[in-house]
Design a protein around this motif. Sequence first.
Motif, PDB file in Angstrom:
ATOM      1  N   VAL A 140      50.900  35.687  58.135  1.00 26.42           N
ATOM      2  CA  VAL A 140      49.708  36.062  58.889  1.00 26.42           C
ATOM      3  C   VAL A 140      48.964  34.827  59.404  1.00 26.42           C
ATOM      4  O   VAL A 140      48.554  34.762  60.562  1.00 26.42           O
ATOM      5  CB  VAL A 140      48.787  36.937  58.015  1.00 26.42           C
ATOM      6  N   HIS A 141      48.798  33.821  58.547  1.00 29.49           N
ATOM      7  CA  HIS A 141      48.017  32.628  58.914  1.00 29.49           C
ATOM      8  C   HIS A 141      48.253  31.596  57.827  1.00 29.49           C
ATOM      9  O   HIS A 141      48.748  31.920  56.737  1.00 29.49           O
ATOM     10  CB  HIS A 141      46.529  32.990  59.025  1.00 29.49           C
ATOM     11  N   GLN A 142      47.906  30.352  58.111  1.00 31.76           N
ATOM     12  CA  GLN A 142      48.088  29.313  57.084  1.00 31.76           C
ATOM     13  C   GLN A 142      47.017  29.372  56.003  1.00 31.76           C
ATOM     14  O   GLN A 142      47.158  28.764  54.938  1.00 31.76           O
ATOM     15  CB  GLN A 142      48.100  27.935  57.717  1.00 31.76           C
ATOM     16  N   SER A 143      45.937  30.110  56.247  1.00 33.55           N
ATOM     17  CA  SER A 143      44.897  30.316  55.238  1.00 33.55           C
ATOM     18  C   SER A 143      44.660  31.812  55.103  1.00 33.55           C
ATOM     19  O   SER A 143      44.041  32.432  55.975  1.00 33.55           O
ATOM     20  CB  SER A 143      43.606  29.605  55.635  1.00 33.55           C
ATOM     21  N   ILE A 144      45.169  32.409  54.028  1.00 32.65           N
ATOM     22  CA  ILE A 144      45.109  33.871  53.899  1.00 32.65           C
ATOM     23  C   ILE A 144      44.441  34.333  52.609  1.00 32.65           C
ATOM     24  O   ILE A 144      44.256  35.534  52.405  1.00 32.65           O
ATOM     25  CB  ILE A 144      46.519  34.506  53.977  1.00 32.65           C
ATOM     26  N   TYR A 145      44.049  33.402  51.737  1.00 34.35           N
ATOM     27  CA  TYR A 145      43.541  33.812  50.426  1.00 34.35           C
ATOM     28  C   TYR A 145      42.493  32.823  49.935  1.00 34.35           C
ATOM     29  O   TYR A 145      42.653  31.600  50.083  1.00 34.35           O
ATOM     30  CB  TYR A 145      44.683  33.890  49.418  1.00 34.35           C
ATOM     31  N   GLN A 146      41.435  33.362  49.336  1.00 29.91           N
ATOM     32  CA  GLN A 146      40.429  32.547  48.658  1.00 29.91           C
ATOM     33  C   GLN A 146      39.989  33.266  47.382  1.00 29.91           C
ATOM     34  O   GLN A 146      39.906  34.495  47.370  1.00 29.91           O
ATOM     35  CB  GLN A 146      39.204  32.313  49.549  1.00 29.91           C
ATOM     36  N   LEU A 147      39.711  32.495  46.347  1.00 25.17           N
ATOM     37  CA  LEU A 147      39.217  33.041  45.082  1.00 25.17           C
ATOM     38  C   LEU A 147      38.012  32.234  44.632  1.00 25.17           C
ATOM     39  O   LEU A 147      38.037  30.999  44.660  1.00 25.17           O
ATOM     40  CB  LEU A 147      40.302  32.988  44.000  1.00 25.17           C
ATOM     41  N   HIS A 148      36.960  32.931  44.224  1.00 23.82           N
ATOM     42  CA  HIS A 148      35.758  32.285  43.690  1.00 23.82           C
ATOM     43  C   HIS A 148      35.327  33.070  42.443  1.00 23.82           C
ATOM     44  O   HIS A 148      34.996  34.255  42.543  1.00 23.82           O
ATOM     45  CB  HIS A 148      34.624  32.281  44.718  1.00 23.82           C
ATOM     46  N   VAL A 149      35.347  32.422  41.295  1.00 24.70           N
ATOM     47  CA  VAL A 149      34.944  33.055  40.033  1.00 24.70           C
ATOM     48  C   VAL A 149      33.824  32.226  39.419  1.00 24.70           C
ATOM     49  O   VAL A 149      33.935  30.998  39.316  1.00 24.70           O
ATOM     50  CB  VAL A 149      36.117  33.180  39.046  1.00 24.70           C
ATOM     51  N   LYS A 150      32.748  32.900  39.003  1.00 24.83           N
ATOM     52  CA  LYS A 150      31.598  32.227  38.418  1.00 24.83           C
ATOM     53  C   LYS A 150      31.257  32.840  37.071  1.00 24.83           C
ATOM     54  O   LYS A 150      31.259  34.069  36.929  1.00 24.83           O
ATOM     55  CB  LYS A 150      30.380  32.322  39.349  1.00 24.83           C
ATOM     56  N   LEU A 151      30.958  32.001  36.093  1.00 18.51           N
ATOM     57  CA  LEU A 151      30.395  32.434  34.829  1.00 18.51           C
ATOM     58  C   LEU A 151      28.883  32.313  34.951  1.00 18.51           C
ATOM     59  O   LEU A 151      28.361  31.224  35.206  1.00 18.51           O
ATOM     60  CB  LEU A 151      30.910  31.571  33.670  1.00 18.51           C
ATOM     61  N   LEU A 152      28.179  33.437  34.776  1.00 20.01           N
ATOM     62  CA  LEU A 152      26.756  33.498  35.051  1.00 20.01           C
ATOM     63  C   LEU A 152      25.938  33.709  33.783  1.00 20.01           C
ATOM     64  O   LEU A 152      26.421  34.297  32.807  1.00 20.01           O
ATOM     65  CB  LEU A 152      26.464  34.637  36.031  1.00 20.01           C
ATOM     66  N   VAL A 164      39.603  28.652  44.558  1.00 22.23           N
ATOM     67  CA  VAL A 164      40.960  28.392  45.037  1.00 22.23           C
ATOM     68  C   VAL A 164      40.993  28.719  46.523  1.00 22.23           C
ATOM     69  O   VAL A 164      40.518  29.778  46.939  1.00 22.23           O
ATOM     70  CB  VAL A 164      42.000  29.244  44.291  1.00 22.23           C
ATOM     71  N   ASN A 165      41.551  27.802  47.320  1.00 23.17           N
ATOM     72  CA  ASN A 165      41.680  28.015  48.760  1.00 23.17           C
ATOM     73  C   ASN A 165      42.985  27.373  49.231  1.00 23.17           C
ATOM     74  O   ASN A 165      42.977  26.307  49.854  1.00 23.17           O
ATOM     75  CB  ASN A 165      40.474  27.425  49.497  1.00 23.17           C
ATOM     76  N   PRO A 166      44.127  27.999  48.947  1.00 24.31           N
ATOM     77  CA  PRO A 166      45.421  27.372  49.243  1.00 24.31           C
ATOM     78  C   PRO A 166      45.746  27.386  50.737  1.00 24.31           C
ATOM     79  O   PRO A 166      45.194  28.159  51.516  1.00 24.31           O
ATOM     80  CB  PRO A 166      46.408  28.236  48.457  1.00 24.31           C
ATOM     81  N   THR A 167      46.669  26.512  51.112  1.00 24.29           N
ATOM     82  CA  THR A 167      47.222  26.478  52.464  1.00 24.29           C
ATOM     83  C   THR A 167      48.673  26.927  52.395  1.00 24.29           C
ATOM     84  O   THR A 167      49.450  26.426  51.573  1.00 24.29           O
ATOM     85  CB  THR A 167      47.137  25.067  53.066  1.00 24.29           C
ATOM     86  N   GLU A 168      49.037  27.870  53.251  1.00 25.72           N
ATOM     87  CA  GLU A 168      50.386  28.438  53.226  1.00 25.72           C
ATOM     88  C   GLU A 168      51.346  27.607  54.088  1.00 25.72           C
ATOM     89  O   GLU A 168      50.962  27.059  55.124  1.00 25.72           O
ATOM     90  CB  GLU A 168      50.367  29.883  53.728  1.00 25.72           C
ATOM     91  N   ASP A 169      52.595  27.545  53.661  1.00 22.82           N
ATOM     92  CA  ASP A 169      53.652  26.880  54.417  1.00 22.82           C
ATOM     93  C   ASP A 169      54.310  27.914  55.328  1.00 22.82           C
ATOM     94  O   ASP A 169      55.027  28.801  54.862  1.00 22.82           O
ATOM     95  CB  ASP A 169      54.673  26.272  53.459  1.00 22.82           C
ATOM     96  N   LEU A 170      54.065  27.825  56.621  1.00 20.38           N
ATOM     97  CA  LEU A 170      54.599  28.799  57.571  1.00 20.38           C
ATOM     98  C   LEU A 170      55.935  28.365  58.163  1.00 20.38           C
ATOM     99  O   LEU A 170      56.494  29.073  59.004  1.00 20.38           O
ATOM    100  CB  LEU A 170      53.588  29.036  58.699  1.00 20.38           C
ATOM    101  N   SER A 171      56.454  27.222  57.742  1.00 21.22           N
ATOM    102  CA  SER A 171      57.700  26.723  58.325  1.00 21.22           C
ATOM    103  C   SER A 171      58.917  27.511  57.845  1.00 21.22           C
ATOM    104  O   SER A 171      59.948  27.537  58.520  1.00 21.22           O
ATOM    105  CB  SER A 171      57.879  25.240  57.995  1.00 21.22           C
ATOM    106  N   THR A 172      58.799  28.130  56.671  1.00 25.10           N
ATOM    107  CA  THR A 172      59.906  28.906  56.119  1.00 25.10           C
ATOM    108  C   THR A 172      59.399  30.279  55.723  1.00 25.10           C
ATOM    109  O   THR A 172      58.370  30.392  55.053  1.00 25.10           O
ATOM    110  CB  THR A 172      60.516  28.211  54.883  1.00 25.10           C
TER     111      THR A 172
END
Length: 228
Positions: free
Chosen positions: A140-152, A165-173
Amino acid sequence: MSAACQDEWDLQGLPMPQSLDWKSVDEAKPFGRNLLKNPTPHGLSKDIAPPEPELSEVPMDGPPIFQPEGDFSGWTTNTEVLPYDSSGIPQGAVICALPQYSWFSLEQTVDLKAEGLWEELLDDFQPEIVIHDWYEESQVHQSIYQLHVKLLGADQSTVISEHSVNPTEDLSTYSHTWKEVSHVFSGYGPGVRYIHFLHKLKNKFMMSFFPTMFTGSSVVVNPIKTSS
């Protein structure tokens, strides 16, 4: 607290409050279970490969779709439609269609005391808090997922610890599988009363709708003492 519960949860050495209703704690079973509600709203399992997207030769009827289908009860959801990205298009080129992306966010707040945990445990023992999530690897895109978890803290606004977490996807394969995201909170200090879990999945619309799925989201408290 009964010796059997202490043996099962391995909480020896922690001062136990006399006022705690151990029967209700035992019934709540706060350790080792997923504290998130509805962790698989798409009905998919991480043990089975995600379904391949359906490609359409003709445009869909009706307005564009920006939010995936699913039973999202237990989650607070939000859809953010992103502006068209025309960067990289040569000047003067004729464009018939551009993909349009959207972020679909889902969040929950876990009340640890309501789930059977108690203040002395959270402040002194500080059990491990384990986060897991699985999202669909896609093109879909090179940036498709983000995660943010906080202890409050008790006011739900004081952030005691957090992880993003904000990973970058490898679209070459091309690789279409589930990707695991995990984190263990330990030694986070006293005062934790809530956990805020937020993740965002990017979707694309171009003739057809191409979502990014997730499954197996979890927040688990383990009866393991942590250290700073």
